[in-house]
Design a protein around this motif. Structure first.
Motif, PDB file in Angstrom:
ATOM      1  N   UNK A 532       0.821  -1.208   0.000  1.00  0.00           N
ATOM      2  CA  UNK A 532       0.000   0.000   0.000  1.00  0.00           C
ATOM      3  C   UNK A 532       0.857   1.262   0.000  1.00  0.00           C
ATOM      4  N   UNK A 533       1.992   1.214   0.738  1.00  0.00           N
ATOM      5  CA  UNK A 533       2.810   2.412   0.893  1.00  0.00           C
ATOM      6  C   UNK A 533       3.532   2.817  -0.386  1.00  0.00           C
ATOM      7  N   UNK A 534       3.756   1.889  -1.304  1.00  0.00           N
ATOM      8  CA  UNK A 534       4.543   2.179  -2.498  1.00  0.00           C
ATOM      9  C   UNK A 534       3.790   3.009  -3.556  1.00  0.00           C
ATOM     10  N   UNK A 535       2.472   3.066  -3.489  1.00  0.00           N
ATOM     11  CA  UNK A 535       1.684   3.711  -4.538  1.00  0.00           C
ATOM     12  C   UNK A 535       1.679   5.224  -4.364  1.00  0.00           C
ATOM     13  N   UNK A 536       1.909   5.983  -5.486  1.00  0.00           N
ATOM     14  CA  UNK A 536       1.887   7.438  -5.391  1.00  0.00           C
ATOM     15  C   UNK A 536       0.455   7.948  -5.253  1.00  0.00           C
ATOM     16  N   UNK A 537       0.327   9.192  -4.733  1.00  0.00           N
ATOM     17  CA  UNK A 537      -0.978   9.654  -4.232  1.00  0.00           C
ATOM     18  C   UNK A 537      -2.121   9.584  -5.246  1.00  0.00           C
ATOM     19  N   UNK A 538      -1.885  10.052  -6.506  1.00  0.00           N
ATOM     20  CA  UNK A 538      -3.026  10.086  -7.423  1.00  0.00           C
ATOM     21  C   UNK A 538      -3.427   8.703  -7.934  1.00  0.00           C
ATOM     22  N   UNK A 539      -2.645   7.681  -7.587  1.00  0.00           N
ATOM     23  CA  UNK A 539      -3.052   6.324  -7.953  1.00  0.00           C
ATOM     24  C   UNK A 539      -3.746   5.619  -6.798  1.00  0.00           C
ATOM     25  N   UNK A 540      -3.817   6.295  -5.658  1.00  0.00           N
ATOM     26  CA  UNK A 540      -4.427   5.674  -4.480  1.00  0.00           C
ATOM     27  C   UNK A 540      -5.950   5.724  -4.550  1.00  0.00           C
ATOM     28  N   UNK A 541      -6.619   4.618  -4.232  1.00  0.00           N
ATOM     29  CA  UNK A 541      -8.092   4.638  -4.203  1.00  0.00           C
ATOM     30  C   UNK A 541      -8.631   5.719  -3.264  1.00  0.00           C
ATOM     31  N   UNK A 542      -7.912   5.964  -2.148  1.00  0.00           N
ATOM     32  CA  UNK A 542      -8.371   6.962  -1.175  1.00  0.00           C
ATOM     33  C   UNK A 542      -8.474   8.352  -1.812  1.00  0.00           C
ATOM     34  N   UNK A 543      -7.543   8.668  -2.724  1.00  0.00           N
ATOM     35  CA  UNK A 543      -7.521   9.972  -3.389  1.00  0.00           C
ATOM     36  C   UNK A 543      -8.805  10.179  -4.202  1.00  0.00           C
ATOM     37  N   UNK A 544      -9.156   9.155  -5.022  1.00  0.00           N
ATOM     38  CA  UNK A 544     -10.343   9.259  -5.884  1.00  0.00           C
ATOM     39  C   UNK A 544     -11.623   9.171  -5.063  1.00  0.00           C
ATOM     40  N   UNK A 545     -11.573   8.421  -3.952  1.00  0.00           N
ATOM     41  CA  UNK A 545     -12.745   8.343  -3.070  1.00  0.00           C
ATOM     42  C   UNK A 545     -12.999   9.706  -2.436  1.00  0.00           C
ATOM     43  N   UNK A 546     -11.907  10.408  -2.062  1.00  0.00           N
ATOM     44  CA  UNK A 546     -12.055  11.723  -1.428  1.00  0.00           C
ATOM     45  C   UNK A 546     -12.705  12.707  -2.404  1.00  0.00           C
ATOM     46  N   UNK A 547     -12.327  12.612  -3.701  1.00  0.00           N
ATOM     47  CA  UNK A 547     -12.925  13.526  -4.694  1.00  0.00           C
ATOM     48  C   UNK A 547     -14.437  13.261  -4.817  1.00  0.00           C
TER      49      UNK A 547
END
Lengths: 560, 74
Positions: A532-547
Motif C-alpha cells: 500500500x505504501x509504495x503507490x503514489x498519491x493520485x493512484x491511491x483509491x483513497x484519493x479518488x474516493x475523497x474527490x
C-alpha cells in the motif's frame, strides 16, 4: 396499452445488438476453460472493466426505468437513492472493505463468512442469497416483459421466454466473462439511449429554471423538508433516510451483495479491486443526475396541462414506470427509437446476467461444493455452474409468473432486499472490524436478525401490526409510507443482528488470531501494508474516493 | 482473432457496436430528412438522430481504431 412505432432502422439496431451479444458469447467460450475463468473471469480485468461492469450490473431496468418513475412520485427525494443511498457505501467498500475480500482470495461473499466465522454461516447466507436472487430475477423478468407488452405490444409469454433463453445462452457459454463483456457493451448502449432524454426534455420545457419554478418545495429539495414526514412526498424524516436508506439498506446492497461485488473479485490486483466501486460511484452520480432530472422534467410536463403529457393509467392506477418509454415516444425520431428500446433491453440483460452469474457462483461454491459434493473436481464445478445458470433462469421464469399474479410487485422488492441483506451486512462489517465476534455470535446474529425482519414484514402484510409500527418518527401522517417502513425495518434487523451477535459472543468460543489473519482489521498480512505504501498519491483509491466524497457533499449542500 | 494472443480488448467490441449503431441512427436521420416520418414527435426540427447518431458513431470509431490490436492476457 400504448404503442411505440418501430421502423426498419429501429429493428436493424436491435438485430445488431442481439447478434453482437451472441457472437461475443461464442467468441469467449474458447477462453473459458477452468472454473476460475467461468466464475471469476480469470481474475485478469482492469479497474475500468471491473468498475463499468460493477455499475452495469446495478443498471437494471428497475434502477433506471423504476427510479425515473420514483422521481415523478417523490421528486428530488428519489435522488437520495443515488446519493446517501449509494455513494458513502460504495466508497466504504472500496476504501475499507475490499482489502479483506480480495486478499482472502474468496470466490463469493458466503465464502468470506466461512473464512471469518464457520460453515453454517456460509450455508445460511448462501441459501438466503439464492432465494433473494430468484425472487429479484423473477420480478425483474416480469417487469421487463410488462414493458415490452405495454409499450411495444409484444406477446407477454414470448417476451419472458425470449429474454430468459437469450440470457441463459450467453451466461452458460462463458459465465462471468461473457456477463462482464456484455455488461460493458450494454453500459454504453444504455447511456446512448438515456443521455439524450434530459437534454431534449430541458429544451422542451424551456431550461432547468422551469423545474424549480414549477415544483413545490418538498419536490425540489433533498433535506430542508425532511424535518417532518408531512413536509415531503416520501413521508420520511432525515433520520429514516440516513439510518435506513443510507446505512442499513445501502451498506447491505453495496458492500455485501455478491451480485455487484463479484465484478471487483475479477480484478487483476488489489488496487484495481479497490478502485472498482470508486469508479462506479462517479457513474452512479451521473446516472442519478440523468434519471432524476428526466423524472422531474416529466413532473413539470404533467403539471402543465397544455403539454399534452400524462403517465399511463391502468385500472385507475398511475403506472409510474411508463415515464421513460413515454418520454422516448415524445422525443425520439426514427433510429433513436431503436436506440431507446435497445437500451431498455440492455438494462434488463445487464441486470439479469448479473443475477445469473452471481447465482451460479454461490450455488456452485457455497451450496453444491460445500454441502452436496465436497470432492468435486474443477471440471465438475464448471459443469455445475453451467447447469445452475439454466436452472436459475427456469426458476426466474417461474418467479416472473408468480410476480404477474401479485397486485403490486414493486412494493415488495425493497422489502425483500432489506430483509435478506441488512442482517448480512451487520454481521460482515461487525466481524470484519471487531475480532471479538465469535463464529456462533455471527451465525445467530444473522439468523435472528433475518427472522425478525421477515416476521415484522409478514405481520405487516397480514395487517396484524400497522405500517407505522416500525417507524419511530411516524407523526400521525395519514398516508402510509411503504418506503419508510422498508427503511426502518432494515434498521431494526441490523440492530437486532448486532445485539445478538455481541451477546452470543460473550458466551461462546472464538477463533485464534492465526485463524482470523487476513479476515479481520488489525490482522492483515505485513506484505499487504508494504504494498500500500509504495503507490503514489493520485493512484491511491483513497484519493479518488475523497474527490467523490467532496462532489457528494457539494451536491447535497446545493440541493439542500 | 488468434486465441494465442489472448482475448481481444473489450474496448474494441465497444467501439464496433457503437460504430454500427451510430451509423444506423445517422442513416435513419438522413432518410428522415428526405422522407419525414408521419409521427408527431416533439422537437422534430432538432434532427437529433443525425447529430446524436454522428456522436455515437464517432465515439465508436475512436474506440475501434485505438483498440484494434489490443489483447487481454492473464
Amino acid at each position: 396499452m400504448i404503442s411505440i412505432p418501430l421502423g426498419v432502422f429501429d429493428w436493424s439496431i436491435m438485430i445488431v445488438y442481439f447478434a453482437f451479444i451472441v457472437w461475443i458469447g461464442f467468441y469467449l467460450k474458447k477462453f473459458t476453460k477452468t472454473d476460475d475463468d467461468f466464475f471469476l473471469a480469470g481474475r485478469r480485468n482492469s479497474m475500468w472493466v471491473c468498475g463499468i461492469a460493477f455499475m452495469s450490473a446495478n443498471m437494471g431496468s428497475m434502477e433506471v426505468i423504476g427510479y425515473a418513475g420514483q422521481s415523478v412520485k417523490y421528486g428530488l427525494y428519489a435522488a437520495h437513492f443515488y446519493l446517501i443511498g449509494a455513494v458513502p457505501a460504495m466508497l466504504f467498500l472500496g476504501v475499507f472493505m475490499m482489502p479483506f475480500y480480495y486478499h482472502s482470495k474468496i470466490k463469493s461473499i458466503p465464502g468470506y463468512l466461512k473464512a471469518r466465522f464457520n460453515e453454517s454461516s456460509r450455508v445460511f447466507n448462501a441459501g438466503m442469497f439464492v432465494v433473494n436472487m430468484i425472487l429479484v430475477s423473477g420480478i425483474a423478468l416480469y417487469l421487463q416483459a410488462l414493458i415490452f407488452h405495454t409499450f411495444l405490444g409484444w406477446n407477454w409469454d414470448l417476451s419472458i421466454w425470449f429474454s430468459a433463453i437469450f440470457v441463459a445462452l450467453y451466461v452458460t457459454l462463458s459465465g462471468l466473462l461473457s456477463a462482464m463483456f456484455t455488461e460493458i457493451l450494454q453500459f454504453f448502449l444504455i447511456w446512448a439511449g438515456i443521455l439524450i432524454l434530459p437534454i431534449l426534455g430541458l429544451a422542451d420545457i424551456g431550461g432547468p429554471a422551469e423545474i424549480s419554478a414549477n415544483l413545490s418545495e418538498g419536490f425540489k429539495t433533498l433535506w430542508s423538508s425532511s424535518g417532518s414526514p408531512a413536509d415531503n412526498p416520501m413521508y420520511i424524516t432525515w433520520g429514516g433516510l440516513v439510518l435506513g436508506l443510507g446505512f442499513a439498506i445501502a451498506f447491505g446492497y453495496w458492500t455485501t451483495d455478491f451480485l455487484i461485488i463479484q465484478r471487483a473479485f475479477s480484478a487483476r490486483d488489489l488496487r484495481s479491486a479497490r478502485m472498482t466501486p470508486i469508479i462506479g460511484s462517479y457513474f452512479k452520480l451521473l446516472l442519478g443526475a440523468v434519471v432524476v432530472s428526466t423524472g422531474m422534467i416529466a413532473l413539470v410536463l404533467i403539471n402543465n396541462p397544455s403539454s399534452g403529457f400524462n403517465l399511463l393509467i391502468e385500472n385507475g392506477k398511475t403506472n409510474y414506470d411508463s415515464v421513460l418509454p413515454l418520454l422516448m415516444q415524445r422525443y425520439f425520431t426514427p433510429g433513436l427509437i431503436g436506440v431507446g428500446v435497445t437500451s431498455m433491453v440492455a438494462m434488463f440483460m445487464a441486470g439479469m446476467a448479473g443475477n445469473m452469474s452471481s447465482f451460479n457462483a454461490v450455488w456452485t461454491y457455497d451450496i453444491y461444493h460445500s454441502v452436496i459434493n465436497k470432492n468435486a473436481s474443477p471440471k465438475k464445478l464448471l459443469q455445475i455452474g453451467r447447469i445452475a445458470t439454466i436452472a436459475g433462469i427456469v426458476l426466474s421464469v417461474a418467479g416472473a409468473y408468480i410476480a404477474r399474479s401479485m397486485p403490486t410487485v414493486i412494493d415488495y422488492l425493497q422489502a425483500i432486499s432489506s430483509m435478506f441483506l441488512s442482517p448480512s451486512v451487520a454481521i460482515i462489517i461487525l466481524g470484519m472490524f471487531w475480532k471479538f465476534i465469535t463464529p456462533q455470535g455471527g451465525l445467530w446474529g444473522m439468523l435472528i436478525g433475518t427472522a425478525a425482519a421477515v416476521t415484522l414484514f409478514i405481520l405487516q402484510e397480514l395487517k396484524i401490526i400497522p405500517i407505522s409500527f416500525v417507524i419511530p418518527d411516524f407523526s400521525g401522517v395519514e398516508a402510509q409510507s411503504y418506503m419508510a417502513a422498508n427503511f426502518w425495518r432494515a434498521v431494526w434487523a441490523w440492530l437486532i443482528s448486532v445485539g445478538i451477535a455481541i451477546l452470543v459472543s460473550f458466551f461462546t468460543k472464538n477463533k485464534t488470531d492465526e485463524e482470523l489473519r487476513g479476515f479481520v482489521k488489525g490482522l492483515i498480512d505485513k506484505n499487504e501494508s508494504e504494498q500500500k505504501e509504495k503507490v503514489i498519491i493520485y493512484k491511491k483509491p483513497e484519493f479518488w474516493a475523497a474527490i467523490t466524497l467532496v462532489i457528494f457533499i457539494i451536491i447535497n449542500i446545493l440541493l439542500w | 482473432m488468434d486465441a494465442n494472443k489472448g482475448i481481444k480488448s473489450i474496448w474494441f467490441f465497444v467501439g464496433l457496436i457503437l460504430l454500427s449503431i451510430g451509423l444506423i441512427v445517422f442513416a435513419a436521420g438522413i432518410y428522415d430528412l428526405i422522407n419525414p416520418s408521419p409521427y408527431n414527435t416533439r422537437l422534430k426540427h432538432f434532427h437529433t438522430n443525425i447529430w446524436w447518431g454522428a456522436v455515437i458513431a464517432f465515439t465508436g470509431l475512436i474506440y475501434t481504431v485505438k483498440n484494434r490490436n489490443k489483447y487481454i492476457t492473464k
